[in-house]
Design an enzyme around this catalytic site. Structure first.
Site, short mmCIF file in Angstrom:
data_model
loop_
_atom_site.label_atom_id
_atom_site.label_comp_id
_atom_site.label_asym_id
_atom_site.label_seq_id
_atom_site.Cartn_x
_atom_site.Cartn_y
_atom_site.Cartn_z
N ASN A 98 0.84 -1.20 0.00
CA ASN A 98 0.00 0.00 0.00
C ASN A 98 0.86 1.24 0.00
O ASN A 98 1.95 1.27 0.55
CB ASN A 98 -0.99 0.00 1.17
N PHE A 102 -1.54 8.33 4.20
CA PHE A 102 -2.29 8.97 5.29
C PHE A 102 -3.55 9.69 4.81
O PHE A 102 -3.80 10.84 5.15
CB PHE A 102 -1.41 9.98 6.06
N SER A 160 5.68 5.00 8.54
CA SER A 160 5.00 4.77 7.27
C SER A 160 5.93 5.17 6.13
O SER A 160 6.55 6.24 6.19
CB SER A 160 3.70 5.58 7.19
N ASN A 162 5.14 6.04 3.17
CA ASN A 162 4.44 6.75 2.11
C ASN A 162 4.31 8.25 2.32
O ASN A 162 3.57 8.91 1.60
CB ASN A 162 3.06 6.12 1.89
N THR A 163 5.01 8.78 3.31
CA THR A 163 5.09 10.23 3.50
C THR A 163 6.57 10.58 3.49
O THR A 163 7.33 10.10 4.35
CB THR A 163 4.44 10.65 4.84
N LYS A 198 5.94 3.69 16.92
CA LYS A 198 5.82 2.60 15.94
C LYS A 198 6.93 2.73 14.90
O LYS A 198 7.07 3.77 14.26
CB LYS A 198 4.44 2.65 15.26
N ASN A 227 5.83 -1.54 11.32
CA ASN A 227 5.04 -1.08 10.17
C ASN A 227 5.38 -1.95 8.94
O ASN A 227 6.03 -2.98 9.09
CB ASN A 227 5.35 0.40 9.93
#
Ligand SMILES: Cc1cc2nc3c(=O)[nH]c(=O)nc-3n(C[C@H](O)[C@H](O)[C@H](O)COP(=O)(O)O)c2cc1C
Length: 354
Positions: A98, A102, A160, A162-163, A198, A227
């Protein structure tokens, strides 16, 4: 033809909101009960962040049999996330990539939903930063101040993939400054809500060691490992391996469990750990606990196997604990970690025994 993964997820959340989910399960086996941060969890299996990003289906997920539910990631302002498609299945291994970025309704909405949530459910709130925010620490402070009194624990998500730049917060001065700021923000609210960090499974031993030292130094209350991974297994088809984003599900299990065990060795019981990554069976959950997790979470296996997975995991975990002679879950925590094996766990680890 199957629904695209994100459409399937949206349909599931909508059905759950309409009350189409299962009725509450019967009570949990007492061997699964555990105390963490002074709270009693009826079972250690939680819903990982990302499924209920906006706290829309907390009650429904609790009725599936989860012992706790984590909402988020929530950023201060609402944001749409990355362009679709942004979720890709790897059916052969039940994996998922994925790159959502966010997508969420923001802190105001999350605060309202958390305040109105059903009673009797342990809920964590996972916080992050907006894509267009240059001062990352300010966003984590805002999330902490806004949600501290409204959740049972908070998760500072710095992992994450994706940022852009988010994972840089896991190291060095940036990490120390962030942790100091969120602890001060939490303390400033007058609440004692536990703060959890996390982390990614892509950190090497040295980075994990430094992170554990910084976490303990700052007075953070727990670590969630892990994660999604930006690594790609050797057996992944080239077409999929090229997809940007974080990989979850069974292909992440070995890596995330290895990183959990390393963190557990260094933490040595001083704060509890949440084990996440590829849990798809009772044996997987049991392995996370033996690798040092006091609590376990999953997401991807639920998408593949459906709601019957949760009672099945609890049943098989209880059987595994009993088969190995453990009278309570807490006794099994960290059994596969060299420095912890065979030693009674300090009470501080879980805030007391059940
Ligand atoms: C579609 C999707 C969205 C996710 N969104 C978030 C998120 O917003 N915040 C977060 O901390 N983790 C998020 N995660 C990561 C999960 O919480 C979990 O750490 C990871 O998927 C590994 O667990 P699993 O293998 O059981 O899925 C997401 C995972 C997936 C698959």
């Amino acid at each position: 033809m199957a629904l695209a993964p994100e459409a399937a997820h949206r349909l599931t959340v909508t059905a759950l909101k309409l009350g189409l989910g299962p009725r509450r399960q019967s009570g949990d086996d007492p061997v699964l009960a555990t105390r963490v941060w002074g709270r009693t969890f009826a079972n250690p299996i939680g819903l990982a962040a990302g499924f209920d990003k906006d706290g829309e289906v907390i009650g429904a997920m609790a009725r599936l049999g989860f012992g706790f539910v984590e909402v988020g990631t929530v950023t201060p302002k609402p944001q749409p996330g990355n362009p679709k498609p942004r979720m890709v299945r790897w059916p052969a291994r039940q994996g998922l990539i994925n790159r959502l970025g966010f997508n969420n309704h923001g802190l105001d909405s999350a605060a309202v939903r958390l305040a109105r949530r059903p009673g009797g459910v342990i809920v964590g709130a996972n916080i992050g930063r907006n894509k267009d925010q240059s001062d990352a620490i300010a966003d984590y402070v805002a999330g902490t101040e806004r949600l501290a009194g409204l959740a049972d624990y908070l998760v500072v998500n710095i992992s994450s993939p994706n940022t852009a730049g988010l994972r840089d917060l896991q190291e060095g001065r940036a990490l120390a400054d962030l942790l100091t700021a969120v602890v001060a923000a939490r303390d400033g609210t007058g609440s004692a809500t536990p703060l959890v960090v996390k982390i990614a499974p892509d950190l090497d031993d040295a980075a994990l060691d430094a992170l554990v030292a910084a976490v303990l130094d700052a007075g953070i209350d727990g670590i969630a490992v892990s994660n999604t991974t930006i690594s790609r297994p050797a057996d992944m088809p080239e077409r999929l391996a090229r997809e940007a984003g974080g990989l979850s599900g069974p292909p992440l299990f070995a890596l995330s469990t290895d990183r959990l065990r390393h963190v557990a060795r260094r933490v040595a019981g001083r704060v509890p750990l949440i084990g996440i990554g590829g849990v798809a069976s009772g044996q997987d959950a049991y392995a996370k606990i033996r690798a040092g997790a006091s609590l376990v979470q999953l997401y991807t296996a639920l998408a593949y196997q459906g709601p019957a997975l949760v009672p099945a995991i609890k049943r098989d975990l209880a059987a595994a604990l009993r088969a190995d002679g453990f009278a309570s879950l807490n006794e099994a925590v960290g059994r596969d970690v060299d420095s912890l094996a065979g030693s009674a766990l300090p009470a501080a680890r879980t805030g007391g025994t059940t």
